[in-house]
Design a protein around this motif. Sequence first.
Motif, mmCIF file in Angstrom:
data_model
loop_
_atom_site.group_PDB
_atom_site.id
_atom_site.type_symbol
_atom_site.label_atom_id
_atom_site.label_comp_id
_atom_site.label_asym_id
_atom_site.label_seq_id
_atom_site.Cartn_x
_atom_site.Cartn_y
_atom_site.Cartn_z
ATOM 1 N N VAL A 64 -0.787 11.962 1.864
ATOM 2 C CA VAL A 64 -0.677 13.244 2.551
ATOM 3 C C VAL A 64 0.771 13.680 2.442
ATOM 4 C CG1 VAL A 64 -0.861 14.478 4.737
ATOM 5 C CG2 VAL A 64 -2.533 12.708 4.166
ATOM 6 N N THR A 65 1.016 14.769 1.735
ATOM 7 C CA THR A 65 2.379 15.263 1.571
ATOM 8 C C THR A 65 2.623 16.393 2.559
ATOM 9 O OG1 THR A 65 1.469 16.488 -0.312
ATOM 10 C CG2 THR A 65 2.851 14.591 -0.796
ATOM 11 N N ASP A 117 0.855 -1.181 0.000
ATOM 12 C CA ASP A 117 0.000 0.000 0.000
ATOM 13 C C ASP A 117 0.893 1.234 0.000
ATOM 14 O OD1 ASP A 117 -2.236 -1.618 0.105
ATOM 15 O OD2 ASP A 117 -2.411 -1.521 2.289
ATOM 16 N N ASN A 118 0.916 1.930 -1.114
ATOM 17 C CA ASN A 118 1.813 3.069 -1.285
ATOM 18 C C ASN A 118 1.078 4.375 -1.006
ATOM 19 O OD1 ASN A 118 4.255 4.393 -2.042
ATOM 20 N ND2 ASN A 118 3.274 4.948 -3.963
ATOM 21 N N LYS A 119 1.567 5.125 0.004
ATOM 22 C CA LYS A 119 0.967 6.408 0.360
ATOM 23 C C LYS A 119 1.955 7.551 0.135
ATOM 24 C CE LYS A 119 -1.840 4.147 3.902
ATOM 25 N NZ LYS A 119 -2.222 4.103 5.346
ATOM 26 N N SER A 120 2.982 7.273 -0.648
ATOM 27 C CA SER A 120 4.053 8.237 -0.864
ATOM 28 C C SER A 120 4.229 8.508 -2.351
ATOM 29 C CB SER A 120 5.358 7.680 -0.273
ATOM 30 O OG SER A 120 6.464 8.437 -0.692
ATOM 31 N N ILE A 121 4.728 9.702 -2.667
ATOM 32 C CA ILE A 121 5.028 9.998 -4.068
ATOM 33 C C ILE A 121 6.537 9.977 -4.324
ATOM 34 C CG2 ILE A 121 2.932 11.256 -4.646
ATOM 35 C CD1 ILE A 121 4.292 13.824 -3.941
ATOM 36 N N LYS A 122 7.299 9.445 -3.362
ATOM 37 C CA LYS A 122 8.717 9.222 -3.609
ATOM 38 C C LYS A 122 8.882 8.052 -4.579
ATOM 39 C CE LYS A 122 10.252 8.697 0.617
ATOM 40 N NZ LYS A 122 11.197 8.586 1.757
ATOM 41 N N PHE A 140 20.322 25.292 3.841
ATOM 42 C CA PHE A 140 19.374 24.544 4.660
ATOM 43 C C PHE A 140 18.478 23.731 3.738
ATOM 44 C CE2 PHE A 140 17.267 28.559 3.741
ATOM 45 C CZ PHE A 140 15.961 28.201 3.472
ATOM 46 N N LYS A 141 17.790 22.760 4.322
ATOM 47 C CA LYS A 141 16.946 21.875 3.522
ATOM 48 C C LYS A 141 15.492 21.966 3.942
ATOM 49 C CE LYS A 141 20.322 18.291 2.303
ATOM 50 N NZ LYS A 141 20.630 16.836 2.348
ATOM 51 N N VAL A 142 14.617 21.756 2.966
ATOM 52 C CA VAL A 142 13.218 21.472 3.239
ATOM 53 C C VAL A 142 13.043 19.983 2.995
ATOM 54 C CG1 VAL A 142 10.831 21.878 2.581
ATOM 55 C CG2 VAL A 142 12.453 23.778 2.600
ATOM 56 N N ASN A 143 12.641 19.251 4.031
ATOM 57 C CA ASN A 143 12.513 17.794 3.952
ATOM 58 C C ASN A 143 11.078 17.379 3.645
ATOM 59 O OD1 ASN A 143 15.258 17.289 4.636
ATOM 60 N ND2 ASN A 143 14.784 17.676 6.780
ATOM 61 N N PHE A 144 10.923 16.373 2.787
ATOM 62 C CA PHE A 144 9.619 15.861 2.364
ATOM 63 C C PHE A 144 9.550 14.368 2.693
ATOM 64 C CE2 PHE A 144 10.598 19.509 -0.185
ATOM 65 C CZ PHE A 144 9.391 20.147 -0.447
ATOM 66 N N PRO A 145 8.968 13.989 3.835
ATOM 67 C CA PRO A 145 8.937 12.568 4.227
ATOM 68 C C PRO A 145 8.256 11.675 3.204
ATOM 69 C CG PRO A 145 8.279 13.966 6.058
ATOM 70 C CD PRO A 145 8.349 14.848 4.861
ATOM 71 N N ASN A 146 7.220 12.184 2.526
ATOM 72 C CA ASN A 146 6.501 11.387 1.526
ATOM 73 C C ASN A 146 6.781 11.833 0.103
ATOM 74 O OD1 ASN A 146 5.285 9.517 3.181
ATOM 75 N ND2 ASN A 146 3.473 10.759 3.535
ATOM 76 N N GLY A 147 7.837 12.634 -0.056
ATOM 77 C CA GLY A 147 8.218 13.070 -1.386
ATOM 78 C C GLY A 147 7.461 14.304 -1.853
ATOM 79 N N PHE A 148 7.822 14.779 -3.054
ATOM 80 C CA PHE A 148 7.138 15.917 -3.648
ATOM 81 C C PHE A 148 7.123 15.767 -5.159
ATOM 82 C CE2 PHE A 148 11.590 17.087 -3.685
ATOM 83 C CZ PHE A 148 11.770 17.743 -4.896
#
Length: 503
Positions: free
Chosen positions: A169-170, A65-70, A191-199
């Motif tokens: 949910v991104t 079950d994929n809930k990420s766009i990475k 600095f970084k902006v981190n995306f746990p589920n990708g963008f």
Amino acid sequence: MNRIKIISVLSIVIALLASCSKDDYRLDNSNVDPYVRFNFLVNSNNTPLEYPAVSTTLVPANTYDNKSIKKLKVPVTLSSPTLKSAVSVNFSAATSGDANSFSVEPASELLFAGNQLTDTIYLSFDKRWKDKQMITLKLENASDPAIHIGNLNTSALNDAFTINLEEIVTSYSLSANLMNVKGEVGETIDFKVNFPNGFIPSEMENLDIFKFDNGFEYKLTHDDYGDNRSSITYHLTLLEDIQNDDIPYDTTITLVSTTNYIATGNPTLQISKPIKSQRDILANPAAKFYDLSNKFYLTYGECWFDKSGVCAWQAYNAFTFPVVVQKNSTNAILYSDNGTADPNDDIYHDAFKIGFNVASGTSTTNSFNLKRWFSNESTASASSPGFNITSAIEFFPENGNSTTNGSVLIIPQSIAITASSTSAETAAGVKKDAHIIKISGEGKYKEISAGLFEISFVLTLENDLLFGGEVSTQYRMYNNKVYPKLDPINDACPKEVTLPAKI
């Protein structure tokens, strides 16, 4: 030999054979019929296992079950002795929904050669899917007809793999909440902006994700998005000279929630050029408050706080660490050369700063006893990164070089604390707002007996919703768990507050 013993030995052998995995491995690997299968392994937290991580206990899954766009990596393994010649395996990809919502690489063929017996199918998501759908990957045939498609059994072939595209949910968060600059024109900090589920890059192109409160001029750029969908690196470059030692300069960059991306964790980055004072790094007061030979080293403190309706000293402790800096940083002092002549592996600490953090893991320590200030706080670092204040206290030795006393500054910054969630809220995906609290304070430190240092300071917290503005209280902090008993004081004291789920 005793007949009973023979039967017992046979029983053990049969039991061991029966306990083998679902794959029908033969004892002689050289005689195993070669076969190819999907080898997608998932941890208990639903995170795919990726190289170089390995597991001998996880069983390959046939759905995910994929809930990420990475980018999703689906490994395929060929079980065979070392190949004498290269082998290709064809696969197909079909979907129940929008075929344009994803891409597959390679398109239809996997390659295996020599000792390289694993290849990977990459699924990329370049647009946001609107409805739930399934993507089914299926191994079709191999260039060598002797290679069996799927496991050598009937119970778990693993010749097909299904990805269920679920509602996503991104979110995003900042990699830091406080950074300092020297103030030189052209100086750059990252600095970084981190995306746990990708963008999705196309969504980010013209998206205003920041609001600014600028105290000096700068330009902000970012790296190309590339294939890394886990973070975006930003570069802040100073456009004016702000090196006046007697004036502090501050700029605040705040990450804001948008339609598709929710700001979580720590949403505020404070960039400061602090007041500069002449200090001798050899005084090194910070070193009195950490011991890296003990990763569980604690400092011990007391704060004047409400205890069942009565003001009293409340004891606490926190894991304490140095602030690691680069060699050319202001106030950098050499901590270790790692036993080599190579200067590139030298470790430097800020001689006048300490912070609080956990030794490892995703939890938090109790910086400034802040966990006592709230009745329902989340202690996970992802939700409440403000409990780990990695640059917290700055020391100013008397006359710039005293080794026994001076003043301290609680480094002004904004921290994020979030209310805890019930198991039902977590399962339902309920997101709670992070409360942004400004902290500041000042005080003094001194050596009160041989090797025992005391820091005496006032800490101020500011948040209109939680405290109606500012609230302050007295603190004492020590570098040893054995310290003098504190007498009560006549000051008023704060009370525990409940964190609302929403702001």
